[in-house]
Motif scaffolding. Structure first.
Motif, short mmCIF file in Angstrom:
data_model
loop_
_atom_site.label_atom_id
_atom_site.label_comp_id
_atom_site.label_asym_id
_atom_site.label_seq_id
_atom_site.Cartn_x
_atom_site.Cartn_y
_atom_site.Cartn_z
N CYS A 50 9.28 36.57 43.47
CA CYS A 50 9.56 36.04 44.69
C CYS A 50 9.70 34.71 44.16
O CYS A 50 10.48 34.29 44.30
N GLU A 51 9.58 34.00 42.75
CA GLU A 51 9.05 32.92 42.53
C GLU A 51 10.93 33.28 41.28
O GLU A 51 11.11 32.65 41.60
N LEU A 52 11.48 34.80 41.29
CA LEU A 52 12.62 34.78 40.31
C LEU A 52 14.05 34.31 41.47
O LEU A 52 14.65 34.43 41.35
N LEU A 53 12.83 35.73 42.81
CA LEU A 53 14.46 35.07 43.83
C LEU A 53 15.11 33.51 43.85
O LEU A 53 16.06 33.16 44.06
N ALA A 54 13.76 33.17 44.58
CA ALA A 54 13.92 31.91 44.76
C ALA A 54 14.77 30.28 44.07
O ALA A 54 14.35 29.62 44.05
N GLY A 55 14.05 30.92 42.49
CA GLY A 55 14.63 30.14 41.44
C GLY A 55 15.87 30.01 40.98
O GLY A 55 16.28 29.68 40.29
N SER A 56 16.62 31.05 41.00
CA SER A 56 18.06 31.58 40.78
C SER A 56 18.59 30.73 41.20
O SER A 56 19.01 30.01 42.86
N THR A 57 19.56 30.03 40.54
CA THR A 57 20.56 29.07 40.87
C THR A 57 21.90 29.73 41.41
O THR A 57 22.89 29.54 41.78
N HIS A 58 22.25 30.92 41.09
CA HIS A 58 23.14 31.70 41.66
C HIS A 58 23.11 32.98 42.39
O HIS A 58 24.29 32.92 42.73
N LEU A 59 22.09 32.83 42.63
CA LEU A 59 22.30 33.61 44.38
C LEU A 59 23.05 32.59 45.73
O LEU A 59 23.28 33.29 45.76
N ARG A 60 22.62 31.78 45.29
CA ARG A 60 23.44 30.58 46.26
C ARG A 60 24.52 30.38 46.37
O ARG A 60 25.12 29.97 47.72
N THR A 61 25.43 30.95 45.51
CA THR A 61 26.38 30.86 44.67
C THR A 61 27.85 32.12 45.42
O THR A 61 28.32 31.71 45.55
N LEU A 62 26.91 33.01 45.73
CA LEU A 62 27.27 34.32 45.73
C LEU A 62 28.56 34.94 46.63
O LEU A 62 29.49 34.66 47.19
N PRO A 63 28.05 33.70 48.53
CA PRO A 63 29.02 33.32 49.28
C PRO A 63 30.61 33.07 48.58
O PRO A 63 31.75 33.55 48.78
N THR A 64 30.59 32.07 48.06
CA THR A 64 31.89 31.01 47.49
C THR A 64 32.49 31.97 46.81
O THR A 64 33.97 31.96 46.54
N ALA A 65 31.73 32.51 45.21
CA ALA A 65 32.43 33.28 44.81
C ALA A 65 32.74 34.94 45.31
O ALA A 65 34.52 35.08 44.94
N LEU A 66 31.90 35.12 45.97
CA LEU A 66 32.94 36.38 46.83
C LEU A 66 34.24 36.15 47.69
O LEU A 66 34.99 36.81 47.55
N GLY A 67 33.49 34.47 48.30
CA GLY A 67 35.16 34.18 48.87
C GLY A 67 36.18 34.06 48.59
O GLY A 67 37.16 34.65 48.64
N THR A 68 36.19 33.04 47.19
CA THR A 68 36.99 33.25 46.62
C THR A 68 37.66 34.58 45.71
O THR A 68 38.95 34.56 45.52
N LEU A 69 36.67 35.56 44.85
CA LEU A 69 37.36 36.94 44.50
C LEU A 69 37.55 37.78 46.17
O LEU A 69 38.81 38.16 45.50
N ALA A 70 37.71 37.45 47.26
CA ALA A 70 38.67 37.44 48.04
C ALA A 70 39.84 37.86 48.04
O ALA A 70 40.59 37.79 48.68
N VAL A 71 39.78 36.51 47.29
CA VAL A 71 41.56 36.00 47.90
C VAL A 71 42.09 35.96 46.27
O VAL A 71 43.54 35.74 46.75
N ASP A 72 41.25 35.52 45.04
CA ASP A 72 42.09 35.63 43.89
C ASP A 72 40.91 36.31 43.29
O ASP A 72 40.03 36.24 42.26
N THR A 73 41.48 37.74 42.63
CA THR A 73 40.43 38.46 42.08
C THR A 73 40.50 37.97 40.24
O THR A 73 38.93 38.78 39.97
N SER A 74 41.05 37.33 40.23
CA SER A 74 41.87 36.58 38.78
C SER A 74 40.55 35.68 38.40
O SER A 74 40.47 35.08 37.13
N ASP A 75 40.02 35.19 39.18
CA ASP A 75 39.23 34.18 39.18
C ASP A 75 37.58 33.66 38.98
O ASP A 75 37.30 34.26 38.57
N ALA A 76 38.09 33.46 37.28
CA ALA A 76 37.45 33.59 35.96
C ALA A 76 35.68 32.51 36.82
O ALA A 76 34.84 33.62 36.26
N ALA A 77 35.65 31.60 37.13
CA ALA A 77 34.40 31.09 37.57
C ALA A 77 33.60 31.69 38.49
O ALA A 77 32.70 32.60 38.38
N ALA A 78 34.69 32.61 39.95
CA ALA A 78 33.81 33.43 40.61
C ALA A 78 32.74 35.00 39.96
O ALA A 78 31.89 35.26 40.09
#
Length: 151
Positions: A50-78
């Motif tokens: 529970c603490e691991l899920l709540a404390g993750s700083t990267h799970l919050r960025t999944l939608p943005t990263a996924l959306g970015t890769l849907a447009v540009d599959t080479s985006d290294a940051a995503a």
């Protein structure tokens, strides 16, 4: 919305709305940012995941990263964000793996790790987005009773 039950809304806040899929990149970025559920206090009898899920700083960025890769599959940051989320989820998986009562959660986290790993390689087919959404729904449904995430 990918979640069907109101109890899963806390994890929805944690994971956001999924628009694509992700996978593993080479080196995850440094841990920084806002935890998925800042200020979350797990119940005293809650499992460690529970603490691991709540404390993750990267799970919050999944939608943005996924959306970015849907447009540009080479985006290294995503791709790196997805890899970092995989690292976070592997820690959850390590915590869940030996608890028989969380077998469905273990399977869902494994499925999510597999899908994110594939997506971080730059491949984001439509069926992969569906696999991520399904795995997130099961993770939310299975984790909510034990974690009591805010709704």
């Amino acid at each position: 919305m990918i979640f069907r039950r109101p109890g899963a809304l806390g994890l929805l806040v944690l994971l956001g709305t999924m628009t694509a899929c992700t996978s593993e990149a080479s080196t995850p970025p440094e841990t920084s940012g806002t935890p998925a559920l800042a200020g979350y206090q797990a119940p005293s009898d809650a499992p460690g995941f529970c603490e691991l899920l709540a404390g993750s700083t990267h799970l919050r960025t999944l939608p943005t990263a996924l959306g970015t890769l849907a447009v540009d599959t080479s985006d290294a940051a995503a791709r790196q964000e997805l890899a970092a989320a995989v690292v976070d989820l592997r820690a959850v998986l390590d915590d869940v793996r030996f608890a028989v009562e969380y077998a469905d959660l273990e399977t869902a986290v494994e499925d999510l790790v597999d899908a994110l790993t594939e997506a971080s390689g730059g491949r984001v087919p439509a069926e992969l987005s569906g696999a991520v959404a399904r795995a997130l729904t099961v993770v939310a449904d299975e984790a909510q009773p034990a974690c009591e995430f805010p709704t």
